[in-house]
Write an enzyme that holds these catalytic residues in place. Structure first.
Site, PDB file in Angstrom:
ATOM      1  CG  ASP A  33      -0.214   0.257   2.513  1.00 39.34           C
ATOM      2  OD1 ASP A  33       0.546  -0.636   2.926  1.00 39.34           O
ATOM      3  OD2 ASP A  33      -0.379   1.348   3.107  1.00 39.34           O
TER       4      ASP A  33
ATOM      5  CG  ASP B 144       4.323  -0.712   4.752  1.00 35.77           C
ATOM      6  OD1 ASP B 144       3.761  -0.947   3.661  1.00 35.77           O
ATOM      7  OD2 ASP B 144       3.693  -0.366   5.765  1.00 35.77           O
TER       8      ASP B 144
ATOM      9  CE1 TYR C 168      -3.755   2.701   5.460  1.00 37.46           C
ATOM     10  CE2 TYR C 168      -2.252   0.890   5.848  1.00 37.46           C
ATOM     11  CZ  TYR C 168      -2.560   2.070   5.221  1.00 37.46           C
ATOM     12  OH  TYR C 168      -1.657   2.640   4.355  1.00 37.46           O
TER      13      TYR C 168
ATOM     14  CD  GLU D 183       4.758   5.268   4.096  1.00 39.64           C
ATOM     15  OE1 GLU D 183       4.935   4.047   3.999  1.00 39.64           O
ATOM     16  OE2 GLU D 183       4.406   5.823   5.166  1.00 39.64           O
TER      17      GLU D 183
END
Length: 501
Positions: A84, A87, A235, A481
């Site tokens: 996503d 990572d 999340y 990110e």
């Protein structure tokens, strides 16, 4: 960009000077952008996020196969899908939302994508192939592969991964209506994308969406409660699962045209709180998206029974207009020479709010245009043209019309982030460094002041703070990110503006 100088013969008339000052203050310097190039790169980004066995037509060449045994510990095949962000975890919730928004981008703006349409469709299928695997077993949805704490303690390429690839699932006893509802929405939206391109695949997606939705609705609960240690704080669904049930029903209604979903939406509008937090839209909160999506039918004159959703959508528009916006929505300041005015909401990775909310502005603008309508906001009126202008301003900010004069998309323009928080981009590629780079051995690359060796073309980072400041540094992950759910709605925006610059 240096300020332009102006010279006038003789004495400056006071009126001319004041008019010029007003003009400069109200008219930011705008560059001419290559939206086609930005569109191509924004879709290419998804190839850099691929997990699993890479296909022969893979264009991001510094990537290699990775995570080829995902799911094996649970006796299932969970290879494929997307990482996503920066990572190496596969989180099902943001992956499904990414898929829904990519599909919506194609449904509404695919006709504007030109030769990039085929790549956008491939990007959707890479995800739906994985989501079909994750939902293959009735009454079960596999929602995550990888242990986030183990992964986040390492800085290593996905090709070298040796962290725990724990498999997490929801089932009848451990519900997750939020992630299951979003997965159903993604499958239903994608079924529309493939309806004429691959009818058999489209039917498979829609049938699976129906089954997953029924599971989500029958076994209600938040996956954050069932899997709290695995998904929080990464999340964690703080907004609740109710919006995802309505969101899924809305997409199933759009994909199937079955009365049952229309009746479900009407019956559950209040129960599932369709009118709550109407100025929020992202992987955790679908309220504004629900109202805009359903409003299209009202504006097309086909669904007066959904009128309250249109009222909510109008309220959403008014809540984010500059000057009369909701307290939760801010805009960065503007200066004389540069365009600020970036949408800003509290929390990490602000660009996710910028692209998602701008996508809704543009989509609703198109629906209003077809109906020859505008949005009443008290004494003001928001025309479709105004909404397009606001959405375009956000896109242009991302591409470089901002106080720092830099693009927040990697590889677009002459100045862009060089040290993005992304393992694969920041570590030497397998081609350049065939030997494995261990968990802690990657730390020196993470802390290095040097630019990333591999360009993750098209990646859009979290972006600047409310004061337009941006630290181009890996440790500042909220700013540096990239994520798939930043890019997914941006694909639709760029497609439209490439055809309507």
């Amino acid at each position: 960009m240096a300020p332009k100088s102006f010279s006038f013969p003789g004495i400056f008339p006071a009126l001319l000077a004041s008019s010029l000052a007003l003009l400069l203050l109200s008219t930011p310097i705008i560059a001419v952008h290559d939206y086609h190039d930005a569109l191509r790169k924004s879709i290419l980004f998804f190839e850099g996020q691929r997990s699993g066995k890479l296909p022969p037509d893979q264009r991001v060449k510094w990537r290699r196969d990775s995570a080829l045994r995902d799911g094996s510990t649970a006796g299932v095949d969970l290879t494929g899908g997307y990482y996503d962000a920066g990572d190496n975890i596969k989180f099902g919730f943001p992956m499904a939302f990414t898929t829904t928004l990519l599909a919506w981008s194609i449904i509404d703006f695919g006709r504007n994508m030109g030769p990039e349409l085929k790549n956008a469709v491939k990007a959707v299928k890479w995800s739906t192939d994985y989501l079909l695997k994750a939902t293959a077993k009735p009454g079960v949805v596999y929602v995550q592969v990888g242990d986030a704490y183990s992964d986040h303690s390492c800085w290593e390429r996905p090709e070298d991964m040796d962290t725990l690839r724990t498999v997490y699932k929801i089932d009848n006893a451990h519900p997750g209506s939020d992630v299951a509802g979003e997965t159903a929405a993604a499958l239903a939206a994608a079924s529309i994308v493939f309806r004429s391109r691959d009818p058999a695949y489209s039917r498979l997606l829609l049938n699976r969406a129906v089954r997953v939705f029924n599971f989500a609705d029958m076994h209600r609960g938040a996956y954050s409660s069932s899997l709290h240690a695995a998904v929080c704080p990464f999340y964690c669904d703080v907004n609740g699962y109710q919006d995802e049930l309505l969101w899924a029903a809305a997409w199933l209604h759009k994909a199937s045209r079955k009365r049952a979903y229309r009746e479900y939406i009407i019956k559950n509008e209040v129960v599932l709180r369709a009118g709550d937090t109407i100025n929020e839209f992202g992987w955790d909160n679908k309220h504004a998206g629900i109202n805009v999506l359903i409003s299209k039918e009202v504006l097309m004159g086909r669904a007066d029974y959904f009128e309250s959703f249109k009222q909510n959508a109008d309220g959403f528009i008014c809540s984010i207009l500059p000057g009369i916006s909701h307290p939760q929505v801010q805009y960065s300041p503007e200066s004389m020479w540069f365009s600020g005015g970036l949408i800003f909401k509290a929390g990490g990775s602000n660009m996710q709010h910028v692209t998602s909310l701008s996508f809704l502005l543009l989509a609703y603008s198109n629906y209003l245009s077809h109906a020859n309508k505008a949005v009443p906001c008290g004494e003001r009126s928001a025309s479709p043209a105004l909404l397009k202008q606001l959405a375009k301003r956000q896109v242009n900010y991302i591409l470089g019309d901002n106080p720092l004069g830099m693009s927040y998309m990697v590889g677009y323009g002459s100045r862009f982030p060089q040290r993005i928080h992304h393992r694969g981009s920041s570590l030497p590629s397998v081609a350049a460094h065939p030997a494995r780079i261990g968990c802690k051995a990657g730390s020196r690359y993470y802390l290095s002041p040097n630019p990333n060796p591999n360009l993750l073309l098209g990646a859009v980072v979290g972006g600047p703070n409310v004061s337009d400041a941006f630290p181009d540094s890996r440790p500042y992950f909220q700013e540096s990110e990239p994520t798939t759910y930043i890019n997914a709605p941006l694909v639709g925006l760029l497609a439209f503006f490439s055809a309507h610059p």
